[in-house]
Design an enzyme around this catalytic site. Structure first.
Site, PDB file in Angstrom:
ATOM      1  N   GLY A  12     -38.942   7.206 -30.335  1.00 56.22           N
ATOM      2  CA  GLY A  12     -39.501   5.879 -30.590  1.00 56.22           C
ATOM      3  C   GLY A  12     -40.572   5.623 -29.554  1.00 56.22           C
ATOM      4  O   GLY A  12     -41.360   6.526 -29.216  1.00 56.22           O
ATOM      5  N   ALA A  13     -40.602   4.403 -29.003  1.00 57.03           N
ATOM      6  CA  ALA A  13     -41.650   4.049 -28.042  1.00 57.03           C
ATOM      7  C   ALA A  13     -41.594   4.937 -26.800  1.00 57.03           C
ATOM      8  O   ALA A  13     -42.579   5.593 -26.438  1.00 57.03           O
ATOM      9  CB  ALA A  13     -41.507   2.573 -27.665  1.00 57.03           C
ATOM     10  N   LYS A 174     -33.993  -2.948 -11.861  1.00 53.83           N
ATOM     11  CA  LYS A 174     -34.530  -2.981 -13.236  1.00 53.83           C
ATOM     12  C   LYS A 174     -33.628  -3.826 -14.131  1.00 53.83           C
ATOM     13  O   LYS A 174     -34.106  -4.566 -15.003  1.00 53.83           O
ATOM     14  CB  LYS A 174     -34.650  -1.548 -13.771  1.00 53.83           C
ATOM     15  CG  LYS A 174     -35.201  -1.442 -15.193  1.00 53.83           C
ATOM     16  CD  LYS A 174     -36.702  -1.524 -15.221  1.00 53.83           C
ATOM     17  CE  LYS A 174     -37.302  -1.792 -16.600  1.00 53.83           C
ATOM     18  NZ  LYS A 174     -37.274  -0.689 -17.524  1.00 53.83           N
ATOM     19  N   GLU A 255     -29.712  -4.241 -27.511  1.00 53.85           N
ATOM     20  CA  GLU A 255     -29.074  -3.546 -26.376  1.00 53.85           C
ATOM     21  C   GLU A 255     -28.373  -4.524 -25.439  1.00 53.85           C
ATOM     22  O   GLU A 255     -28.393  -4.309 -24.226  1.00 53.85           O
ATOM     23  CB  GLU A 255     -30.132  -2.766 -25.587  1.00 53.85           C
ATOM     24  CG  GLU A 255     -30.517  -1.432 -26.176  1.00 53.85           C
ATOM     25  CD  GLU A 255     -31.448  -0.653 -25.252  1.00 53.85           C
ATOM     26  OE1 GLU A 255     -32.430  -1.216 -24.761  1.00 53.85           O
ATOM     27  OE2 GLU A 255     -31.174   0.539 -25.043  1.00 53.85           O
TER      28      GLU A 255
HETATM   29  N1  LIG Z   1     -40.070   0.105 -25.209  1.00 52.43           N
HETATM   30  C1  LIG Z   1     -40.229  -0.179 -23.925  1.00 52.43           C
HETATM   31  O1  LIG Z   1     -41.257  -0.762 -23.538  1.00 52.43           O
HETATM   32  C2  LIG Z   1     -39.185   0.235 -22.913  1.00 52.43           C
HETATM   33  C3  LIG Z   1     -39.523   0.164 -21.558  1.00 52.43           C
HETATM   34  C4  LIG Z   1     -38.602   0.591 -20.609  1.00 52.43           C
HETATM   35  C5  LIG Z   1     -37.352   1.058 -21.015  1.00 52.43           C
HETATM   36  N2  LIG Z   1     -37.032   1.093 -22.337  1.00 52.43           N
HETATM   37  C6  LIG Z   1     -35.699   1.611 -22.697  1.00 52.43           C
HETATM   38  O2  LIG Z   1     -35.861   2.933 -23.216  1.00 52.43           O
HETATM   39  C7  LIG Z   1     -34.836   3.219 -24.192  1.00 52.43           C
HETATM   40  C8  LIG Z   1     -35.515   3.609 -25.508  1.00 52.43           C
HETATM   41  O3  LIG Z   1     -36.203   2.448 -25.989  1.00 52.43           O
HETATM   42  P1  LIG Z   1     -37.362   2.496 -27.083  1.00 52.43           P
HETATM   43  O4  LIG Z   1     -38.113   1.229 -26.930  1.00 52.43           O
HETATM   44  O5  LIG Z   1     -38.096   3.769 -27.015  1.00 52.43           O
HETATM   45  O6  LIG Z   1     -36.496   2.447 -28.430  1.00 52.43           O
HETATM   46  P2  LIG Z   1     -36.979   2.756 -29.913  1.00 52.43           P
HETATM   47  O7  LIG Z   1     -38.459   2.550 -30.029  1.00 52.43           O
HETATM   48  O8  LIG Z   1     -36.064   2.011 -30.820  1.00 52.43           O
HETATM   49  O9  LIG Z   1     -36.729   4.322 -30.058  1.00 52.43           O
HETATM   50  C9  LIG Z   1     -35.457   4.867 -30.118  1.00 52.43           C
HETATM   51  C10 LIG Z   1     -35.544   6.032 -31.094  1.00 52.43           C
HETATM   52  O10 LIG Z   1     -34.310   6.718 -31.107  1.00 52.43           O
HETATM   53  C11 LIG Z   1     -34.144   7.206 -32.418  1.00 52.43           C
HETATM   54  N3  LIG Z   1     -32.769   7.623 -32.657  1.00 52.43           N
HETATM   55  C12 LIG Z   1     -31.639   6.876 -32.631  1.00 52.43           C
HETATM   56  N4  LIG Z   1     -30.572   7.638 -32.934  1.00 52.43           N
HETATM   57  C13 LIG Z   1     -31.044   8.880 -33.148  1.00 52.43           C
HETATM   58  C14 LIG Z   1     -30.435  10.109 -33.519  1.00 52.43           C
HETATM   59  N5  LIG Z   1     -29.113  10.210 -33.710  1.00 52.43           N
HETATM   60  N6  LIG Z   1     -31.215  11.193 -33.667  1.00 52.43           N
HETATM   61  C15 LIG Z   1     -32.546  11.121 -33.489  1.00 52.43           C
HETATM   62  N7  LIG Z   1     -33.199   9.984 -33.153  1.00 52.43           N
HETATM   63  C16 LIG Z   1     -32.443   8.880 -32.988  1.00 52.43           C
HETATM   64  C17 LIG Z   1     -34.590   6.062 -33.289  1.00 52.43           C
HETATM   65  O11 LIG Z   1     -34.811   6.550 -34.566  1.00 52.43           O
HETATM   66  P3  LIG Z   1     -35.270   5.648 -35.825  1.00 52.43           P
HETATM   67  O12 LIG Z   1     -36.778   5.602 -35.703  1.00 52.43           O
HETATM   68  O13 LIG Z   1     -34.800   6.430 -36.982  1.00 52.43           O
HETATM   69  O14 LIG Z   1     -34.620   4.299 -35.645  1.00 52.43           O
HETATM   70  C18 LIG Z   1     -35.839   5.622 -32.539  1.00 52.43           C
HETATM   71  O15 LIG Z   1     -36.976   6.315 -32.994  1.00 52.43           O
HETATM   72  C19 LIG Z   1     -34.010   1.943 -24.284  1.00 52.43           C
HETATM   73  O16 LIG Z   1     -32.893   2.038 -23.433  1.00 52.43           O
HETATM   74  C20 LIG Z   1     -34.971   0.853 -23.778  1.00 52.43           C
HETATM   75  O17 LIG Z   1     -34.298  -0.266 -23.258  1.00 52.43           O
HETATM   76  C21 LIG Z   1     -37.928   0.709 -23.305  1.00 52.43           C
END
Ligand SMILES: NC(=O)c1ccc[n+]([C@@H]2O[C@H](COP(=O)([O-])OP(=O)(O)OC[C@H]3O[C@@H](n4cnc5c(N)ncnc54)[C@H](OP(=O)(O)O)[C@@H]3O)[C@@H](O)[C@H]2O)c1
Length: 288
Positions: A12-13, A174, A255
């Site tokens: 994802g992101a 954090k 989350e």
């Molecule tokens: N975004 C930010 O700015 C940010 C900043 C700092 C920290 N974080 C942290 O980083 C972590 C990830 O966040 P994110 O924003 O990247 O989340 P996200 O955009 O929702 O990405 C998570 C990805 O994981 C995939 N996924 C879930 N289960 C899976 C599986 N069994 N097999 C393969 N892929 C799977 C999802 O697939 P689908 O596309 O199919 O749903 C999605 O693409 C979190 O803990 C968040 O709090 C995020």
């Protein structure tokens, strides 16, 4: 620097940003493990557009062992990530979990020993699947052989990897920032909502509970942690939308357990009351 075989689970992101960074190193063999096909991955970074060249796997059964697995799913998707790890891990495979919260190890123990990683980078996945990385990425790892090896993966990339001797404090700091983010998610308003004096004070009070629990967990956080974090929120973009709010708006799972929930849970363990975080968790779950 020799090439590493690296699998990213959850693109994802954050997984997208990591893939973009590793692509610019131009020496790794990347595999992207996703639930839906990802024929192309474009990452728009502050330094320009990156097109990631990688193998895309959709089912864990097709995976073979790699040198490193980077898990970047949401915290509540640990069970799905573990299925991938079973197939991606051989005797020498190292695992890094790049997520918010303080439970990186708990979510994968005892089966897998993982390196916890905290990341600071504002980013989002656009509806067309491309990734928007708004500024440079800072990754934090503990000072260990694994932490140093992880940092080497990102050598010659634009990522900053901070190796710290006090990872506990870094992770809880954090979490303090994230604890205040629930005010946005509850009010359905971006970060500018914290300019309001009463809501700003609520953010500081939520953080004060987190600081008390963090100290009981061994973190060193100064008394003015809440005031500093509030000042940063107020100095930042008022339009900024945190991922808890984004997920609530999009109707996705949230989350909350890994953010305010763990503060309540660890508070109970130490006999520290956390009524504001408890209420925030109850309200978020009640509205989900
Ligand atoms: N975004 C930010 O700015 C940010 C900043 C700092 C920290 N974080 C942290 O980083 C972590 C990830 O966040 P994110 O924003 O990247 O989340 P996200 O955009 O929702 O990405 C998570 C990805 O994981 C995939 N996924 C879930 N289960 C899976 C599986 N069994 N097999 C393969 N892929 C799977 C999802 O697939 P689908 O596309 O199919 O749903 C999605 O693409 C979190 O803990 C968040 O709090 C995020």
């Amino acid at each position: 620097m020799t090439m590493a075989r690296i699998a990213i689970v959850g693109v994802g992101a954050i997984g997208g940003v990591l893939a973009g960074l590793l692509e610019t190193a131009a020496r790794h063999d990347l595999t992207l493990c996703t639930r839906r096909p990802l024929p192309v991955l474009q990452v728009d970074t502050p330094e320009g557009q990156v097109h990631v060249r990688a193998t895309n796997l959709l089912t864990p059964e097709r995976a073979t062992s790699v040198d490193w697995v980077l898990v970047a799913t949401k915290t509540y998707d640990a069970a799905g990530a573990r299925l991938w790890l079973k197939h991606l891990c051989g005797p020498t495979t190292r695992i890094a979990v790049i997520q918010n919260g303080v439970e990186h190890r708990e979510h994968f123990a005892p089966e897998f020993d993982v390196l916890p990683v905290i990341i600071d980078v504002p980013c989002e996945r656009r509806p067309d699947g491309s990734i928007l990385q708004r500024s440079s990425a800072l990754l934090r790892v503990e000072s260990s052989a694994e932490g140093a090896a992880f940092a080497r993966l990102f050598a010659n990339t634009l990522a900053n990897v901070d190796i710290t001797t006090d990872f506990v404090s870094a992770a809880w700091h954090k979490l303090c920032i994230n604890a205040a983010g629930v005010v946005s998610a509850l009010t359905l308003k971006p970060a500018g909502v914290l300019a309001d004096p009463a809501l700003g004070q609520l953010a500081v009070d939520l953080i004060a509970e987190c600081v008390a629990v963090a100290r009981a967990e061994g973190a060193t956080l100064p008394d003015d942690t809440g005031a500093r974090i509030l000042a940063n929120y107020r100095a930042g973009s008022p339009d900024s939308i945190n991922s808890l709010l984004a997920d609530r708006i999009a109707g996705r799972p949230i989350e909350i357990d890994a953010r305010n929930g763990v503060i309540v849970q660890r508070g109970e363990r130490h006999g520290i009351p956390t009524p504001l975080n408890r209420m925030a968790v109850a309200l978020m779950k009640g509205m989900a």
